[in-house]
Design a protein around this motif. Structure first.
Motif, PDB file in Angstrom:
ATOM      1  N   LYS A  25       0.826  -1.202   0.000  1.00 11.52           N
ATOM      2  CA  LYS A  25       0.000   0.000   0.000  1.00 11.52           C
ATOM      3  C   LYS A  25       0.864   1.257   0.000  1.00 11.52           C
ATOM      4  N   ALA A  28       2.318   1.832  -3.415  1.00 12.31           N
ATOM      5  CA  ALA A  28       1.270   2.226  -4.366  1.00 12.31           C
ATOM      6  C   ALA A  28       0.802   3.657  -4.138  1.00 12.31           C
ATOM      7  N   ARG A  64      -3.129   1.804 -13.547  1.00  9.69           N
ATOM      8  CA  ARG A  64      -4.477   1.938 -14.088  1.00  9.69           C
ATOM      9  C   ARG A  64      -4.886   3.408 -14.164  1.00  9.69           C
ATOM     10  N   HIS A  68      -3.310   4.978 -10.838  1.00 12.49           N
ATOM     11  CA  HIS A  68      -3.477   4.045  -9.718  1.00 12.49           C
ATOM     12  C   HIS A  68      -2.504   2.882  -9.875  1.00 12.49           C
ATOM     13  N   TRP A  69      -1.628   2.729  -8.909  1.00 11.47           N
ATOM     14  CA  TRP A  69      -0.625   1.666  -8.942  1.00 11.47           C
ATOM     15  C   TRP A  69      -1.187   0.413  -8.283  1.00 11.47           C
ATOM     16  N   GLN A  70      -1.531  -0.559  -9.119  1.00  8.83           N
ATOM     17  CA  GLN A  70      -2.037  -1.839  -8.605  1.00  8.83           C
ATOM     18  C   GLN A  70      -0.859  -2.808  -8.544  1.00  8.83           C
ATOM     19  N   ASP A  72       1.113  -6.153  -7.099  1.00  8.18           N
ATOM     20  CA  ASP A  72       0.938  -7.512  -6.587  1.00  8.18           C
ATOM     21  C   ASP A  72       1.765  -7.637  -5.306  1.00  8.18           C
ATOM     22  N   PHE A 505     -10.295   3.196  -6.656  1.00  8.85           N
ATOM     23  CA  PHE A 505     -10.109   1.870  -6.068  1.00  8.85           C
ATOM     24  C   PHE A 505     -11.184   0.898  -6.535  1.00  8.85           C
ATOM     25  N   ALA A 508     -10.388  -0.253 -10.050  1.00  8.34           N
ATOM     26  CA  ALA A 508      -9.291  -1.218 -10.082  1.00  8.34           C
ATOM     27  C   ALA A 508      -9.728  -2.577  -9.556  1.00  8.34           C
ATOM     28  N   THR A 509     -10.543  -2.577  -8.524  1.00  4.13           N
ATOM     29  CA  THR A 509     -11.028  -3.836  -7.943  1.00  4.13           C
ATOM     30  C   THR A 509     -11.848  -4.623  -8.955  1.00  4.13           C
ATOM     31  N   SER A 512      -9.630  -5.784 -12.008  1.00  9.25           N
ATOM     32  CA  SER A 512      -8.682  -6.867 -11.730  1.00  9.25           C
ATOM     33  C   SER A 512      -9.381  -8.212 -11.616  1.00  9.25           C
TER      34      SER A 512
END
Length: 594
Positions: A25, A28, A64, A68-70, A72, A505, A508-509, A512
């Motif tokens: 987090k 990101a 994204r 937005h940095w998604q 892993d 968010f 992105a959710t 993904s």
């Protein structure tokens, strides 16, 4: 609970996982706020180096919409340089290794590390609870969802500081602990306390709704037993932590002089909500929420309640309720306001003489009562905090996706129904009334019917709303909510608070999980906004003045506020001046301009 039992959640496995999740987090959100600039290694691999170049973090990420940095979490590795030896992940180490980059001063850094540690401990506690799938939680009741949240504020890295709580307090009062709590009640002398309520309410009617006759008789007997007249006092609920740690100590003189009298615990059991200091009555769910002063440091502020602010709270709620009740657009959305119907505050005159009106010493003893949402539910409807839309379970499955599946609707149809209930009232409040809410996930409740969002409920009204134009005529009792916000910053109440701090968010959710692609998500948001604009042609000049489809908007950075001063994040006398604006973000609605 013995000392060893109080820390059974602090295991090497839970601590390592908590650190991995928080490092993810931090990387990101600090990258999103342009504190960090990850260096590309290959197609989807990036690296971030410590200030002195001795350590490097490597990870896989997808960037994204809205920058937005998604990332892993399982891809993150930490390496000593130059030999590349792998090191364990540790969120405190990351903060100290990047203290210069993050702008952490010698004064702020130790407290920030304490907040990070507390956030990690909270995550470790949640990891130790029996896992509940997103699908199960999506079908759970209101309070099970409320206490089942695991993330906290989606933007803030140190979002569960709660400095002031000991570990025993955490087990008793943290929302995720889900432990029933009885509030402590005080009698406050009328010469030092103020009670205010909605126009259609009075003190005795309110009190008899919240407390049974047996309890009222017990409280009166306590006062008469001390030779005091109950008619000289007002009854005030207090968070148990506040009584033991603040009121009984800082207000000791008031207790000794019988200006404050402890009456003991009330009869009803409550559950702490995500906001920590607000309680839901589980014995009598029809009774009001109780919001209490709680002098713990959490996300940039001591979470007190101002006695002076409480005096105007019911009047502000009455005004907004009447304004919206007469508005056809608002009524068509089904929006419900959970009104704050009554409030009480105690004034410690010596501390007031020694401090300004923004001091935390003026926010130690007050409470308000907010309507419960349950009496207004129709058969088959249930409730969920909007924060739950961003919740993912241990397998990475989201509650939002589970609700969409339960609804049987196409994902974009489900999203549009949610937007009609949530976004349209926010847009109309802004364009019609220059009014902004603080519409984050914890401040909004979803009314669900078969998985779909039937309507939404806004809460936390008086402390969070703002009329941004000083020229707007307001009743005298309501003028506290008026602030002069610079013209160019006003639409950030939508761009930042809604788009960047929530939709970023949610988009992105869903993307993904393969539920809804990004283009469809933002096209649906744009269509909702454009359809609203078409409904209110009389506001065309306002849309021209504040262009929701502009090519870009300013990036307002929340973590930068906390990193700069984590004990008073914003100057409450001039909140807009404190904003940390760093460049711009491409507006995801711009490509869909009609």
């Amino acid at each position: 609970m013995n000392p060893a039992e109080s820390v059974t959640h602090l295991t090497p496995e839970h601590w390592a996982r908590a650190n991995r999740l928080l490092v993810r987090k931090a990387l990101a959100e600090f990258a999103h706020e342009r504190l960090l600039t990850p260096e590309p290694l290959d197609a989807d691999r990036y690296a971030v180096r410590a200030d002195d170049g001795s350590v490097e973090y490597r990870f896989t990420a997808r960037v994204r919409t809205l920058d937005h940095w998604q990332i892993d979490p399982d891809s993150i590795t930490r390496h000593a340089l130059p030999d590349g030896a792998e090191l364990p992940l540790d969120a405190l180490d990351l903060c100290t290794e990047l203290r210069g980059t993050l702008g952490l001063s010698d004064r702020v850094l130790p407290v920030y590390l304490e907040e990070i540690t507390s956030t990690l401990a909270g995550t470790a506690y949640k990891l130790g609870k029996p896992p509940v799938s997103a699908a199960e939680l999506a079908r759970a009741d209101f309070q099970a969802i409320e206490t089942g949240m695991t993330e906290g504020h989606p933007c803030f890295v140190a979002n569960n500081g709660r400095l002031g709580f000991g570990v025993h307090d955490y087990h008793r009062y943290a929302p995720e602990a889900a432990q029933p709590v009885r509030l402590v009640w005080l009698a406050a002398h009328r010469d030092h306390a103020d009670f205010t309520c909605a126009a259609d309410l009075d003190y005795d009617t309110h009190l008899r709704y919240e407390l049974d006759e047996e309890t009222l008789a017990r409280f009166a007997d306590t006062l008469t037993g001390l030779g005091l007249d109950p008619a000289d006092y007002l009854y005030l609920p207090v968070h148990p932590w506040q009584w033991w740690n603040r009121t009984s100590v800082t207000f000791a003189g008031e207790v000794a002089r019988r200006r404050l009298v402890c009456l003991g615990e009330g009869p009803d059991e409550y559950l702490a909500q995500q906001s920590i200091r607000t309680f839901f009555n589980v014995d009598r769910p029809d009774r009001h929420y109780v919001k209490t002063a709680l002098s713990v440091l959490n996300m940039g502020f001591l979470r007190g309640l101002s006695a002076a602010y409480m005096a105007a709270t019911p009047a502000i709620n009455d005004w907004l309720h009447e304004l919206f009740a007469a508005d056809e657009v608002i009524k068509s959305t089904g929006l419900v306001l959970l009104r704050e119907r009554a409030a009480i505050g105690y004034r410690h005159r010596q501390f007031e003489a020694a401090t300004d009106r923004f001091s935390p010493y003026r926010k130690m003893l007050a409470a308000l009562w907010r309507e419960s949402p349950l009496p207004a539910l129709e058969p088959g409807q249930r409730l969920a905090t909007m924060a739950s839309l961003l919740h993912t379970d241990t397998d990475g499955r989201s509650l939002a996706a589970a609700l969409i599946a339960e609804s049987g609707l196409a994902p974009e149809v489900w999203l549009r129904q949610y937007l009609d209930g949530y976004l349209v009232p926010l847009l109309h409040a802004f364009y019609a009334y220059d009014l902004a809410f603080m519409p984050h996930g914890e401040n909004v409740i979803l009314v669900l019917d078969g998985g779909r969002v039937q309507r939404v409920i806004f809460k936390d009204i008086a402390e969070e709303i703002c009329v941004m134009d000083p020229a707007v005529e307001l009743p005298e009792a309501v003028r506290r909510v008026q602030a002069e916000v610079p013209e160019e910053m006003r639409l950030l109440s939508i761009f930042t608070d809604v788009f960047d701090c929530f939709f970023r968010f949610l988009n992105a959710t869903l993307a993904s999980e393969g539920v809804l692609d990004e283009d469809t998500f933002w096209r649906t948001v744009a269509e909702c906004a454009a359809d609203y604009r078409d409904r209110v042609p009389h506001l065309a000049d306002r849309f021209q003045r504040y262009d929701l489809f502009a090519d870009e908007f300013a990036l307002s950075c929340l973590n930068r506020l906390q990193l700069r001063d984590n004990q008073q994040m914003v100057d409450l006398s001039d909140p807009s001046a404190a904003l940390q604006l760093v460049g711009t973000l491409p507006n995801p609605l711009a490509p869909w301009r009609r």
